[in-house]
Write an enzyme that holds these catalytic residues in place. Sequence first.
Site, PDB file in Angstrom:
ATOM      1  N   ASP A   1      -6.344 -41.446  93.606  1.00 54.24           N
ATOM      2  CA  ASP A   1      -6.947 -40.911  92.388  1.00 54.24           C
ATOM      3  C   ASP A   1      -5.784 -40.474  91.505  1.00 54.24           C
ATOM      4  OD1 ASP A   1      -7.845 -39.276  90.376  1.00 54.24           O
ATOM      5  OD2 ASP A   1      -9.128 -38.024  91.645  1.00 54.24           O
TER       6      ASP A   1
ATOM      7  N   GLN B   1      -4.540 -37.395  87.389  1.00 54.24           N
ATOM      8  CA  GLN B   1      -3.563 -36.398  86.938  1.00 54.24           C
ATOM      9  C   GLN B   1      -2.111 -36.880  87.048  1.00 54.24           C
ATOM     10  OE1 GLN B   1      -4.232 -33.770  85.264  1.00 54.24           O
ATOM     11  NE2 GLN B   1      -6.428 -33.764  85.597  1.00 54.24           N
TER      12      GLN B   1
ATOM     13  N   CYS C   1     -14.337 -28.917  89.037  1.00 51.44           N
ATOM     14  CA  CYS C   1     -14.910 -30.030  89.811  1.00 51.44           C
ATOM     15  C   CYS C   1     -14.263 -30.151  91.185  1.00 51.44           C
ATOM     16  CB  CYS C   1     -14.789 -31.359  89.064  1.00 51.44           C
ATOM     17  SG  CYS C   1     -15.625 -31.390  87.496  1.00 51.44           S
TER      18      CYS C   1
ATOM     19  N   HIS D   1     -11.021 -33.853  93.679  1.00 52.17           N
ATOM     20  CA  HIS D   1     -11.998 -33.681  92.605  1.00 52.17           C
ATOM     21  C   HIS D   1     -13.335 -34.206  93.139  1.00 52.17           C
ATOM     22  CE1 HIS D   1     -13.877 -34.737  88.709  1.00 52.17           C
ATOM     23  NE2 HIS D   1     -12.985 -33.971  88.118  1.00 52.17           N
TER      24      HIS D   1
ATOM     25  N   LYS E   1      -7.317 -39.013  79.388  1.00 48.59           N
ATOM     26  CA  LYS E   1      -6.311 -38.029  79.806  1.00 48.59           C
ATOM     27  C   LYS E   1      -4.896 -38.511  79.505  1.00 48.59           C
ATOM     28  CE  LYS E   1      -9.262 -35.948  83.319  1.00 48.59           C
ATOM     29  NZ  LYS E   1      -9.458 -35.477  84.692  1.00 48.59           N
TER      30      LYS E   1
END
Length: 406
Positions: free
Chosen positions: A199, A202, A363, A122, A225
């Site tokens: 990261d 997700q 992104c 991202h 999220k």
Amino acid sequence: MSIDTSNIRAQFPILERKIYGRPLVYLDNAASSQVPNRVVEAISTAYTHAKANVHRGNHLLSQEATDAMELGRIAAARLINAPSREEIIFTRGTTEALNLVATTVGETLNEGDEVIVSAMEHHSNIVPWHLLSRRKDIVIKVIPVLTNGSLDLEAYADMLSHRTRIVSVCHASNVLGTINPVKQMAKMAHGVGALFCVDGAQSAPHSVVDVQDIDCDFFAFSAHKVYGPTGIGVLYGRRAILEQLPPYQGGGEMIGHVHWNDITWADIPFKFEAGTPDYIGAAAMASAVEFVEEVGMNNIAAHEHQLAEYARQQMASIPGTRFFGNAPERCGVISFLIGHAHHYDTGMLLDKMGIAVRTGHHCAQPLMDTLGVEGTVRASFAIYNTAEEVDTFVAALRRIAPLLDQ
Ligand SMILES: *Cc1c(COP(=O)(O)O)cnc(C)c1O
């Protein structure tokens, strides 16, 4: 399906909304999930009954606000199995968390030092390193993506050297759905003495995360999220590393003492939390984590996986459907195009039928370059989605496919 979604859906009033007269089918969960009532109530209760700045005051309201925020920190630590709450830094989200890492670790880098990211990152795990490379003469290396959407681990192994200082990759791709083998990748990075940053934007919402098992040095995610409020996220950092790093921003709360000729920093995590934090968001995050714990992250992951696989099977029979991301290990994200139709047209027609999907580059423009497309349509799932919604979505796609300029 093993999960009783009606009981869960009842906790999310927004799911009863009509969009252009049709029931909302919300399949943009990878961008932001909806929040259950209890999170809204936590925010509302804090504003109406317990609002006061944290830490600075010794009056009762301030103490209550501080305690509520620290419960959020403890809940965040539980969600990712962090060893202690001191290793949980509140940020505005994943983006700020990754900027914090790039800035503070960046300060310790020297000319010729190398940073490794992957081709499926991202922008928030690309641009901070890019900015760093403008300030310092460092080298950024990029792990390529194989045609099935997995990372090229052989190329990664070849890239690692004594010059590698940090590796920063996504746990799960917000475009391809690929789940990367971060535990193995962390071990490889540590083998050359490099730090390893994940990261987790997700993965934290969709899978059981254990930062101790991964053995990563940093892990970032966003509450919005994970059924939580906007404006707050987390950076987990390994204690020994956080203690050595310089502060990120300067201001109140992050200092030990301040005199014109002498300044010291607060202990972790406060060293990295300059200014008044989003203490109400932090407190509300605790409610979001409780929701997740009540449903069970294993159940959430299994449910979403089932829905995504069911959707892919159904979609495969629509002529011209192209999927992006066919790695063996995937989360509940489906990126696709119908023939050569523009992603925007597909998304717009779906919207008119009440179906919310994301369209565009997500992104991740460098990844779009690799895939050779300008953008994709992305459907992504959460615990409150149902097989009936998948049927509605697929039926809508089937109807609009012939209308699209393929
Ligand atoms: C959403 C996302 C981000 C950025 O999160 P913000 O909440 O916008 O800071 C970073 N990485 C991935 C993989 C994401 O999906």
